[in-house]
Design an enzyme around this catalytic site. Structure first.
Site, PDB file in Angstrom:
ATOM      1  N   ALA A  43      42.839 -16.718 -18.042  1.00 16.72           N
ATOM      2  CA  ALA A  43      43.290 -18.100 -18.199  1.00 16.72           C
ATOM      3  C   ALA A  43      43.768 -18.385 -19.624  1.00 16.72           C
ATOM      4  O   ALA A  43      44.891 -18.868 -19.830  1.00 16.72           O
ATOM      5  CB  ALA A  43      42.168 -19.059 -17.807  1.00 16.72           C
ATOM      6  N   ASP A  48      44.603  -5.926 -20.970  1.00 14.23           N
ATOM      7  CA  ASP A  48      43.582  -6.403 -20.037  1.00 14.23           C
ATOM      8  C   ASP A  48      43.450  -5.337 -18.963  1.00 14.23           C
ATOM      9  O   ASP A  48      44.453  -4.901 -18.398  1.00 14.23           O
ATOM     10  CB  ASP A  48      43.989  -7.736 -19.412  1.00 14.23           C
ATOM     11  CG  ASP A  48      42.826  -8.422 -18.709  1.00 14.23           C
ATOM     12  OD1 ASP A  48      42.142  -7.762 -17.892  1.00 14.23           O
ATOM     13  OD2 ASP A  48      42.602  -9.616 -18.964  1.00 14.23           O
ATOM     14  N   CYS A  68      34.176 -22.539 -11.358  1.00 13.77           N
ATOM     15  CA  CYS A  68      35.089 -21.836 -10.451  1.00 13.77           C
ATOM     16  C   CYS A  68      34.360 -20.727  -9.697  1.00 13.77           C
ATOM     17  O   CYS A  68      34.642 -20.476  -8.528  1.00 13.77           O
ATOM     18  CB  CYS A  68      36.294 -21.284 -11.211  1.00 13.77           C
ATOM     19  SG  CYS A  68      35.856 -20.251 -12.605  1.00 13.77           S
ATOM     20  N   ARG A  75      43.861 -20.966 -12.053  1.00  7.15           N
ATOM     21  CA  ARG A  75      43.741 -21.252 -13.479  1.00  7.15           C
ATOM     22  C   ARG A  75      44.545 -20.297 -14.365  1.00  7.15           C
ATOM     23  O   ARG A  75      44.578 -20.462 -15.571  1.00  7.15           O
ATOM     24  CB  ARG A  75      42.271 -21.261 -13.904  1.00  7.15           C
ATOM     25  CG  ARG A  75      41.573 -19.934 -13.752  1.00  7.15           C
ATOM     26  CD  ARG A  75      40.065 -20.061 -13.953  1.00  7.15           C
ATOM     27  NE  ARG A  75      39.425 -18.771 -13.822  1.00  7.15           N
ATOM     28  CZ  ARG A  75      39.190 -18.148 -12.681  1.00  7.15           C
ATOM     29  NH1 ARG A  75      39.542 -18.698 -11.557  1.00  7.15           N
ATOM     30  NH2 ARG A  75      38.607 -16.969 -12.668  1.00  7.15           N
ATOM     31  N   LYS A  77      46.746  -7.464 -14.544  1.00 11.57           N
ATOM     32  CA  LYS A  77      46.959  -8.734 -15.238  1.00 11.57           C
ATOM     33  C   LYS A  77      47.917  -8.603 -16.419  1.00 11.57           C
ATOM     34  O   LYS A  77      48.850  -9.395 -16.556  1.00 11.57           O
ATOM     35  CB  LYS A  77      45.630  -9.304 -15.744  1.00 11.57           C
ATOM     36  CG  LYS A  77      44.779  -9.923 -14.682  1.00 11.57           C
ATOM     37  CD  LYS A  77      43.545 -10.563 -15.291  1.00 11.57           C
ATOM     38  CE  LYS A  77      42.719 -11.257 -14.234  1.00 11.57           C
ATOM     39  NZ  LYS A  77      41.560 -11.946 -14.820  1.00 11.57           N
ATOM     40  N   ASP A 102      36.116 -12.556 -21.965  1.00 11.45           N
ATOM     41  CA  ASP A 102      34.974 -13.132 -21.261  1.00 11.45           C
ATOM     42  C   ASP A 102      33.732 -12.273 -21.449  1.00 11.45           C
ATOM     43  O   ASP A 102      32.817 -12.334 -20.670  1.00 11.45           O
ATOM     44  CB  ASP A 102      35.303 -13.277 -19.766  1.00 11.45           C
ATOM     45  CG  ASP A 102      35.664 -11.957 -19.110  1.00 11.45           C
ATOM     46  OD1 ASP A 102      35.615 -10.907 -19.796  1.00 11.45           O
ATOM     47  OD2 ASP A 102      35.980 -11.958 -17.912  1.00 11.45           O
ATOM     48  N   ASN A 103      33.713 -11.498 -22.508  1.00 13.01           N
ATOM     49  CA  ASN A 103      32.689 -10.482 -22.680  1.00 13.01           C
ATOM     50  C   ASN A 103      32.279 -10.447 -24.158  1.00 13.01           C
ATOM     51  O   ASN A 103      33.113 -10.214 -25.025  1.00 13.01           O
ATOM     52  CB  ASN A 103      33.339  -9.178 -22.207  1.00 13.01           C
ATOM     53  CG  ASN A 103      32.609  -7.934 -22.552  1.00 13.01           C
ATOM     54  OD1 ASN A 103      31.903  -7.841 -23.537  1.00 13.01           O
ATOM     55  ND2 ASN A 103      32.838  -6.932 -21.743  1.00 13.01           N
TER      56      ASN A 103
END
Length: 176
Positions: free
Chosen positions: A6, A31, A159, A42, A55, A103-104
């Site tokens: 996102a 990614d 989500c 999103r 991605k 996200d990590n």
């Protein structure tokens, strides 16, 4: 740009529309994830026909359609010790800045350390549900990401709860 989810899609779009990566410039995006159906609500660079595609490659192609002058190179790689042959000191030596869209926490710490070592400014971003966070890190001038520790997460992303609960904690949170 590290991460094409996102925030990574937003960063890539903004950079491309501002003209970063044109002329003598270059944008790199990495990614290792594939697009999932749950991403479509999103991650606006992706469409239903993109599900199960990489991605980074898909986002790079979308930006090229928005601004054909942008030079963008996509990698399907995780950042970490296992990819240092690709993301080497020579690679970091050609960068003028890094934007995290991760996200990590482990990957965030790794990129923070690489940017400090190579004296590269870093824009660290993150979300949790509807909350957002941005930290600008200038090596040896500002606090780094690793200088402090995020508090443990108190909630599960909305989500995930609504669309794809995949752990027992998600069911418990939904029941609450």
């Amino acid at each position: 740009i590290v991460g094409a989810g996102a925030i990574g899609c937003e960063l890539l779009k903004n950079f491309g529309m501002l003209g970063l990566g044109t002329g003598a410039g270059q944008i790199y995006v990495t990614d290792m994830d594939l697009i999932e159906k749950s991403n479509l609500n999103r991650q606006f660079l992706f469409r239903p026909h993109d599900v199960q595609k990489p991605k980074a490659l898909t986002a790079a192609a979308a930006i090229k359609r928005m601004n054909p002058d942008v030079k963008v190179t996509a990698y399907e790689l995780r950042v970490g010790a296992e990819t240092e042959k690709v993301f080497s000191e020579n690679f970091f030596g050609q960068l003028h800045g890094v934007a995290n869209a991760l996200d990590n926490v482990d990957a965030r710490i790794y990129m923070d350390r690489k940017c400090i070592f190579n004296r590269i400014p870093l824009v660290e971003t993150g979300t949790l549900g509807t909350l957002g966070n941005v930290q600008v890190i200038v090596p040896f001038a500002t606090e780094s990401y690793s200088s402090s520790q995020d508090p443990p997460e108190k909630s599960i992303p909305i989500c995930t709860l609504k669309n794809f609960p995949n752990a027992i904690e998600h069911t418990l949170q939904w029941a609450r």
